[in-house]
Design a protein around this motif. Structure first.
Motif, mmCIF file in Angstrom:
data_model
loop_
_atom_site.group_PDB
_atom_site.id
_atom_site.type_symbol
_atom_site.label_atom_id
_atom_site.label_comp_id
_atom_site.label_asym_id
_atom_site.label_seq_id
_atom_site.Cartn_x
_atom_site.Cartn_y
_atom_site.Cartn_z
ATOM 1 N N THR A 27 39.896 51.659 25.671
ATOM 2 C CA THR A 27 40.587 52.154 26.854
ATOM 3 C C THR A 27 40.028 51.492 28.111
ATOM 4 O O THR A 27 38.919 50.945 28.107
ATOM 5 C CB THR A 27 40.422 53.678 26.998
ATOM 6 O OG1 THR A 27 39.052 53.958 27.321
ATOM 7 C CG2 THR A 27 40.817 54.407 25.714
ATOM 8 N N ILE A 28 40.821 51.586 29.171
ATOM 9 C CA ILE A 28 40.366 51.052 30.457
ATOM 10 C C ILE A 28 39.116 51.806 30.925
ATOM 11 O O ILE A 28 38.234 51.235 31.577
ATOM 12 C CB ILE A 28 41.508 51.110 31.503
ATOM 13 C CG1 ILE A 28 41.126 50.410 32.800
ATOM 14 C CG2 ILE A 28 41.954 52.547 31.779
ATOM 15 C CD1 ILE A 28 41.118 48.918 32.740
ATOM 16 N N TYR A 29 39.001 53.085 30.510
ATOM 17 C CA TYR A 29 37.828 53.873 30.910
ATOM 18 C C TYR A 29 36.568 53.383 30.198
ATOM 19 O O TYR A 29 35.484 53.360 30.783
ATOM 20 C CB TYR A 29 38.082 55.367 30.657
ATOM 21 C CG TYR A 29 39.230 55.882 31.494
ATOM 22 C CD1 TYR A 29 39.083 56.094 32.865
ATOM 23 C CD2 TYR A 29 40.482 56.100 30.928
ATOM 24 C CE1 TYR A 29 40.150 56.532 33.649
ATOM 25 C CE2 TYR A 29 41.549 56.538 31.699
ATOM 26 C CZ TYR A 29 41.381 56.748 33.056
ATOM 27 O OH TYR A 29 42.437 57.171 33.827
ATOM 28 N N PHE A 47 42.070 48.723 38.780
ATOM 29 C CA PHE A 47 42.667 49.918 38.175
ATOM 30 C C PHE A 47 42.543 51.072 39.152
ATOM 31 O O PHE A 47 41.446 51.430 39.554
ATOM 32 C CB PHE A 47 41.966 50.243 36.853
ATOM 33 C CG PHE A 47 42.445 51.518 36.206
ATOM 34 C CD1 PHE A 47 43.792 51.674 35.850
ATOM 35 C CD2 PHE A 47 41.563 52.569 35.955
ATOM 36 C CE1 PHE A 47 44.236 52.861 35.256
ATOM 37 C CE2 PHE A 47 42.004 53.747 35.355
ATOM 38 C CZ PHE A 47 43.347 53.891 35.013
ATOM 39 N N LYS A 48 43.669 51.632 39.555
ATOM 40 C CA LYS A 48 43.711 52.724 40.520
ATOM 41 C C LYS A 48 42.846 52.426 41.748
ATOM 42 O O LYS A 48 42.062 53.269 42.194
ATOM 43 C CB LYS A 48 43.257 54.038 39.865
ATOM 44 C CG LYS A 48 44.213 54.561 38.772
ATOM 45 C CD LYS A 48 43.779 55.950 38.316
ATOM 46 C CE LYS A 48 44.496 56.424 37.055
ATOM 47 N NZ LYS A 48 45.903 56.762 37.225
ATOM 48 N N GLY A 49 42.969 51.198 42.247
ATOM 49 C CA GLY A 49 42.254 50.828 43.473
ATOM 50 C C GLY A 49 40.800 50.427 43.278
ATOM 51 O O GLY A 49 40.153 49.950 44.197
ATOM 52 N N LYS A 50 40.277 50.635 42.048
ATOM 53 C CA LYS A 50 38.885 50.218 41.790
ATOM 54 C C LYS A 50 38.850 48.846 41.128
ATOM 55 O O LYS A 50 39.735 48.503 40.355
ATOM 56 C CB LYS A 50 38.187 51.234 40.875
ATOM 57 C CG LYS A 50 37.835 52.511 41.608
ATOM 58 C CD LYS A 50 37.101 53.476 40.686
ATOM 59 C CE LYS A 50 36.935 54.822 41.402
ATOM 60 N NZ LYS A 50 36.854 55.950 40.460
ATOM 61 N N GLN A 51 37.806 48.081 41.446
ATOM 62 C CA GLN A 51 37.672 46.745 40.882
ATOM 63 C C GLN A 51 36.653 46.750 39.745
ATOM 64 O O GLN A 51 35.553 47.269 39.913
ATOM 65 C CB GLN A 51 37.200 45.749 41.955
ATOM 66 C CG GLN A 51 38.032 45.739 43.234
ATOM 67 C CD GLN A 51 39.483 45.318 43.004
ATOM 68 O OE1 GLN A 51 39.762 44.470 42.157
ATOM 69 N NE2 GLN A 51 40.399 45.928 43.746
ATOM 70 N N ILE A 52 37.063 46.165 38.617
ATOM 71 C CA ILE A 52 36.097 45.922 37.544
ATOM 72 C C ILE A 52 35.834 44.422 37.534
ATOM 73 O O ILE A 52 36.739 43.637 37.259
ATOM 74 C CB ILE A 52 36.652 46.343 36.165
ATOM 75 C CG1 ILE A 52 37.143 47.793 36.200
ATOM 76 C CG2 ILE A 52 35.610 46.139 35.081
ATOM 77 C CD1 ILE A 52 37.894 48.223 34.936
ATOM 78 N N GLU A 53 34.618 44.046 37.867
ATOM 79 C CA GLU A 53 34.308 42.609 37.832
ATOM 80 C C GLU A 53 33.932 42.216 36.415
ATOM 81 O O GLU A 53 33.132 42.894 35.769
ATOM 82 C CB GLU A 53 33.179 42.287 38.805
ATOM 83 C CG GLU A 53 33.708 42.112 40.218
ATOM 84 C CD GLU A 53 32.632 41.650 41.167
ATOM 85 O OE1 GLU A 53 31.852 40.745 40.787
ATOM 86 O OE2 GLU A 53 32.580 42.202 42.279
ATOM 87 N N VAL A 54 34.522 41.136 35.966
ATOM 88 C CA VAL A 54 34.273 40.686 34.601
ATOM 89 C C VAL A 54 33.467 39.384 34.673
ATOM 90 O O VAL A 54 33.901 38.426 35.316
ATOM 91 C CB VAL A 54 35.596 40.449 33.841
ATOM 92 C CG1 VAL A 54 35.332 40.085 32.392
ATOM 93 C CG2 VAL A 54 36.503 41.673 33.932
ATOM 94 N N PRO A 55 32.287 39.374 34.039
ATOM 95 C CA PRO A 55 31.447 38.166 34.125
ATOM 96 C C PRO A 55 32.125 36.922 33.532
ATOM 97 O O PRO A 55 32.900 37.022 32.580
ATOM 98 C CB PRO A 55 30.206 38.533 33.294
ATOM 99 C CG PRO A 55 30.201 40.029 33.235
ATOM 100 C CD PRO A 55 31.642 40.440 33.268
ATOM 101 N N CYS A 56 31.853 35.788 34.124
ATOM 102 C CA CYS A 56 32.281 34.478 33.595
ATOM 103 C C CYS A 56 31.051 33.610 33.513
ATOM 104 O O CYS A 56 30.830 32.730 34.350
ATOM 105 C CB CYS A 56 33.340 33.870 34.522
ATOM 106 S SG CYS A 56 34.949 34.652 34.424
ATOM 107 N N LYS A 57 30.228 33.870 32.488
ATOM 108 C CA LYS A 57 28.898 33.256 32.416
ATOM 109 C C LYS A 57 28.901 31.753 32.196
ATOM 110 O O LYS A 57 27.898 31.085 32.432
ATOM 111 C CB LYS A 57 28.082 33.937 31.319
ATOM 112 C CG LYS A 57 27.673 35.348 31.723
ATOM 113 C CD LYS A 57 26.764 35.993 30.691
ATOM 114 C CE LYS A 57 26.465 37.447 31.113
ATOM 115 N NZ LYS A 57 26.028 38.280 29.987
ATOM 116 N N ALA A 58 30.038 31.233 31.687
ATOM 117 C CA ALA A 58 30.086 29.776 31.477
ATOM 118 C C ALA A 58 30.741 29.084 32.674
ATOM 119 O O ALA A 58 31.330 28.029 32.552
ATOM 120 C CB ALA A 58 30.849 29.473 30.192
#
Lengths: 369, 369
Positions: free
Chosen positions: B293-295, B326-337
């Motif tokens: 889930t997104i949660y 999602f609902k105004g909140k940002q989830i930052e997703v790492p891009c390690k390469a």
């Protein structure tokens, strides 16, 4: 400078090879067409071009046109009727325009001024007047259609579109008798979902209906009844809306149809049936848009409280139901007026009188002029 | 006597006006096509007619053709690659044939022998060989398409159909950089549902994706992330499958993609990614097809356990994700390469090597002959 749809720009090119209309007994739904086609092309840059009525002709279509790949297509169905004075009438066509624009927006296709389209429709009907058959149950079926016509395989908003209208003289949808249909309740496939697109008249909603229909036919049923969710919510019947009539413990009566919760197509016949029944049924009747389940129908049937059931749609107006099969069990649905229930028969009669101009009701009947 | 699809009956008519292929830097996805089209017509009575390859041409299509009204249309997308010996290769095309037939059945359109179609595809590729571009990231995009072609407005099983193939030379889908995409999680619309048709490659599944995509774009995102249900189940990203990589409390790692529960398109790149990761990732990785889930993603991100995320599909192979709103909140997703996570980069590399014939893996690469 995106041009709006403008009926005054219509250019008509008449056919040089006019056909004779078929006799009523040769009419098959959606199989023969009139002499002409109405077309309006749209581009993102220019907006709506000048409308044309031309001899019915094939489209020349690139195999990469977006309508063939990503289902950028939607339509309406309505009918034109010949009244006793020979005038041509349509039934609540403004409702079709409203729904068509609502669907166009959801499909990322261009919207347009529905009133302008109705002016074009009137012109088309006056030109094709000879194809509107005489006789109750006979009409000219009208198919306004909107397709994405840009060429290319990227999944994106179409930059070109075509709005068109073709017309087919038709008789009663289910044959000449007012004959009840038998249903199979489908629990292995689901037509629509909350927040899905079931309430839009998209071509996309139809392709997935054929297999469940064919499955029902294998077991001798003429339509399928769509259920939703664990509770067995009743949603639609085949490609029609559905109504159930019950008698309550206290002797009052209730006509029920599922509410417009996003899963139900907002049918023009559905809306007309609700309004007419609210106004015309005796005072012991209540008309309710509420959820109902197949289990309620089974239970009420067992208690002898199921009075009748019917589908509604433009093609058939009313389709009486006499049987529902669910998980191998049969629910027999009374048809007290012989080949239908009494309400189905009345609704069919009320609507036909308005459609053919025998009675005026609100502003529901539009005379082509 | 319904004839099966028979590649040996192929008739080829070559174009008299051959085009020069565009240079790689002029290629736009699905905008320019090769010189020819492969077509096979089907009727209920006769079955599959003799296949033809003819000069690319427009179809002449009656405006009442069923594909334009009820969305009898489905397709596949795969690519042809030029290997270092100049041979033309396709990547797991048998998977496309399997899915196309599965979809055809659900759409009430005719099925066919996929092996026979692949023989035709090979013939087509040998003829169009000059249109398969040189260079990593460049390929000839192939679009097998099946449409209902019977004429008439009754909603019923098509009695005529057309299977065809067109091809478009393409470069990297998201431009020349391996650039991460930013997503908006969509909770106001759903793509698919249990017992619906989300797992079939129907045109019908695409029309409803444009508006949510456009909404996401308005707020600066390049794709939308499809959620399902109250729990916020993650299903797909735009028109791609989706993978999330997590680190667990005990230091082990997990690559997760939603299971094929009827709502997920069974992507060829998805399946390839799973198989390659199971075989090639270090032993502290588990690859799981399970609901997420997104949660969960938010929670794991907050704990620093979100390693990376990416979409997979034929057009892009892998699309790294760097942000989800999602609902105004940002989830930052790492891009390690750098411009992607490490797994996304590896998967892209593993798959490309097989596609371009630099490495053999199982029987995944087919040489046209």
């Amino acid at each position: 400078m995106s041009a709006p749809l403008d009926a005054s720009k219509l250019k008509i090119t008449k056919t040089e090879t006019p056909k004779d209309p078929l006799p009523n007994d040769k009419l098959v739904f959606g199989q023969s067409f009139t002499d002409h086609i109405l077309e309006v092309d749209w581009t993102k840059e220019e907006g709506w071009a000048a409308p044309t009525i031309k001899p019915y002709h094939n489209f020349s279509m690139d195999p990469a046109t977006c309508v063939l790949h990503y289902s950028f297509e939607l339509f309406e169905g309505l009918k034109a009727y010949r009244d006793s004075n020979g005038k041509i009438r349509t039934f609540r066509p403004d409702k079709n325009m409203e729904r068509m624009n609502r669907t166009a927006k959801r499909a990322a296709l261009p919207t347009f001024d529905g009133n302008e389209f109705l002016k074009l429709l009137d012109q088309f009907l006056l030109l094709e007047e000879k194809f509107v058959p005489q006789g109750k149950g006979y009409s000219l079926y009208l198919r306004p259609t909107l397709i994405g016509s840009s060429i290319g395989l990227g999944v994106s908003t179409p930059t070109k579109a075509k709005l068109y209208l073709i017309a087919s003289p038709v008789g009663p949808y289910f044959g000449s008798d007012f004959k009840p249909v038998s249903l199979e309740a489908t629990d292995y496939a689901v037509r629509a979902w909350p927040k899905g697109v079931g309430s839009y008249k998209l071509g996309a909603n139809y392709v997935s209906c054929i297999e469940p229909q064919a499955e029902a036919a294998k077991r001798g049923h003429s339509q399928n009844l769509w259920l939703f969710g664990e509770s067995g919510e009743i949603t639609e019947v085949g490609a029609m809306n559905v109504f159930f009539a019950f008698e309550n413990d206290d002797g009052t009566k209730e006509l029920v149809t599922p509410p417009l919760d996003g899963m139900i197509l907002p049918g023009v016949t559905r809306d007309s049936t609700i309004q007419l029944c609210v106004e015309k049924l005796p005072s012991d009747w209540k008309v309710n848009e509420r959820k109902l389940t197949i289990y309620e129908v089974m239970e009420r049937s067992a208690k002898g409280q199921l009075i009748e059931a019917f589908g509604t749609g433009t093609a058939a107006i009313v389709a009486p139901i006499d049987n529902i099969e669910f998980k191998g069990k049969q629910i027999e649905v009374p048809c007290k007026a012989g080949s239908s229930g009494e309400i189905a028969k009345q609704v069919n009669d009320w609507i036909q009188k308005i459609q053919y101009g025998d009675e005026e009701f609100k502003d529901w009947s539009r005379v082509a002029a």
